[in-house]
Write an enzyme that holds these catalytic residues in place. Sequence first.
Site, PDB file in Angstrom:
ATOM      1  N   GLU A 136     -10.918  -4.694   0.094  1.00 31.88           N
ATOM      2  CA  GLU A 136      -9.757  -3.817   0.266  1.00 31.88           C
ATOM      3  C   GLU A 136      -8.588  -4.199  -0.624  1.00 31.88           C
ATOM      4  OE1 GLU A 136      -8.655  -2.756   4.219  1.00 31.88           O
ATOM      5  OE2 GLU A 136     -10.512  -3.475   5.089  1.00 31.88           O
TER       6      GLU A 136
ATOM      7  N   TYR B 277      -8.079   9.183  -2.789  1.00 28.67           N
ATOM      8  CA  TYR B 277      -9.448   9.148  -2.252  1.00 28.67           C
ATOM      9  C   TYR B 277     -10.392   9.854  -3.209  1.00 28.67           C
ATOM     10  CZ  TYR B 277      -7.561   7.633   2.253  1.00 28.67           C
ATOM     11  OH  TYR B 277      -6.933   6.932   3.250  1.00 28.67           O
TER      12      TYR B 277
ATOM     13  N   ARG C 279      -6.115 -17.646  -1.098  1.00 24.93           N
ATOM     14  CA  ARG C 279      -6.231 -18.397   0.165  1.00 24.93           C
ATOM     15  C   ARG C 279      -7.402 -17.879   0.994  1.00 24.93           C
ATOM     16  NH1 ARG C 279      -4.510 -15.189   4.399  1.00 24.93           N
ATOM     17  NH2 ARG C 279      -3.279 -13.367   3.788  1.00 24.93           N
TER      18      ARG C 279
ATOM     19  N   PHE D  92      -3.209 -14.886  12.391  1.00 24.91           N
ATOM     20  CA  PHE D  92      -1.753 -14.938  12.446  1.00 24.91           C
ATOM     21  C   PHE D  92      -1.291 -14.674  13.868  1.00 24.91           C
ATOM     22  CE2 PHE D  92      -2.789 -14.270   8.067  1.00 24.91           C
ATOM     23  CZ  PHE D  92      -1.858 -15.041   7.397  1.00 24.91           C
TER      24      PHE D  92
HETATM   25  P1  ADP Z   1      -7.754   3.719   4.719  1.00 28.29           P
HETATM   26  O1  ADP Z   1      -7.917   3.113   6.076  1.00 28.29           O
HETATM   27  O2  ADP Z   1      -8.424   5.054   4.576  1.00 28.29           O
HETATM   28  O3  ADP Z   1      -8.139   2.759   3.624  1.00 28.29           O
HETATM   29  P2  ADP Z   1      -4.998   3.034   4.212  1.00 28.29           P
HETATM   30  O4  ADP Z   1      -3.908   3.276   5.197  1.00 28.29           O
HETATM   31  O5  ADP Z   1      -5.477   1.615   4.053  1.00 28.29           O
HETATM   32  O6  ADP Z   1      -6.184   4.007   4.586  1.00 28.29           O
HETATM   33  O7  ADP Z   1      -4.495   3.606   2.826  1.00 28.29           O
HETATM   34  C1  ADP Z   1      -5.326   3.462   1.701  1.00 28.29           C
HETATM   35  C2  ADP Z   1      -5.304   4.716   0.844  1.00 28.29           C
HETATM   36  O8  ADP Z   1      -3.974   4.950   0.393  1.00 28.29           O
HETATM   37  C3  ADP Z   1      -6.143   4.536  -0.421  1.00 28.29           C
HETATM   38  O9  ADP Z   1      -7.482   4.976  -0.222  1.00 28.29           O
HETATM   39  C4  ADP Z   1      -5.412   5.415  -1.432  1.00 28.29           C
HETATM   40  O10 ADP Z   1      -5.940   6.724  -1.422  1.00 28.29           O
HETATM   41  C5  ADP Z   1      -3.970   5.436  -0.920  1.00 28.29           C
HETATM   42  N1  ADP Z   1      -3.030   4.576  -1.676  1.00 28.29           N
HETATM   43  C6  ADP Z   1      -1.813   4.996  -2.131  1.00 28.29           C
HETATM   44  N2  ADP Z   1      -1.156   4.009  -2.754  1.00 28.29           N
HETATM   45  C7  ADP Z   1      -1.959   2.913  -2.703  1.00 28.29           C
HETATM   46  C8  ADP Z   1      -1.809   1.570  -3.214  1.00 28.29           C
HETATM   47  N3  ADP Z   1      -0.704   1.174  -3.877  1.00 28.29           N
HETATM   48  N4  ADP Z   1      -2.827   0.694  -3.010  1.00 28.29           N
HETATM   49  C9  ADP Z   1      -3.942   1.092  -2.337  1.00 28.29           C
HETATM   50  N5  ADP Z   1      -4.141   2.334  -1.843  1.00 28.29           N
HETATM   51  C10 ADP Z   1      -3.159   3.262  -2.017  1.00 28.29           C
HETATM   52 MG    MG Z   2      -7.526   0.681   3.752  1.00 28.76          MG
END
Ligand code: ADP
Ligand code: MG
Length: 147
Positions: free
Chosen positions: A78, A90, A103, A108
């Site tokens: 991730e 996406y 690390r 936490f």
């Molecule tokens: P999910 O549980 O679907 O991974 P998140 O809340 O972790 O959702 O958000 C991740 C999604 O946000 C990514 O799949 C991407 O489409 C979008 N996103 C926007 N900006 C960022 C960023 N700076 N880093 C990672 N993902 C990002």
């Molecule tokens: Mg995510």
Amino acid sequence: PIEPWFIGGPVIKGFGRGSKVLGIPTANLPAENFSDVVSEHTSGVYFGWAGLSKRGIYKMVMSIGWNPYFDNTEKTVEPWLLHDFGEDFYGEELCLAIVGYIRPEANFPSLESLIERIREDGRIAEKALDLPMYAKYKDSPYLRNAL
Ligand code: ADP
Ligand code: MG
């Protein structure tokens, strides 16, 4: 120092743990496509470069770890891209050059302390990636070819 490794794939939906609400979105990759290389690496926080097709190359910090919601043989990958996109991506192709280790995974005492630690990891990654020994991987053909 670690031996850099390279993985990529389409950005898929994660488990929606509200990471955006916390200000830390993590783009999930289909880890089953490269479970061998992922299982070779110890769980923890890494940093490197992310190539996002049609957008560019960005610094990133990422966790590799066991997903408690999934079966225990599967680790998730991730990356948090250290850039403000202002939108989701996406389905877009994301390539990663993982070049450094920060690390191990840790527990936490509170959500606040976890968030604070991840922000600190982000600052460490941000600085480390400016060092020539890590900065050079920004030009990896693996990342460039995917743009
Ligand atoms: P999910 O549980 O679907 O991974 P998140 O809340 O972790 O959702 O958000 C991740 C999604 O946000 C990514 O799949 C991407 O489409 C979008 N996103 C926007 N900006 C960022 C960023 N700076 N880093 C990672 N993902 C990002
Ligand atoms: Mg995510």
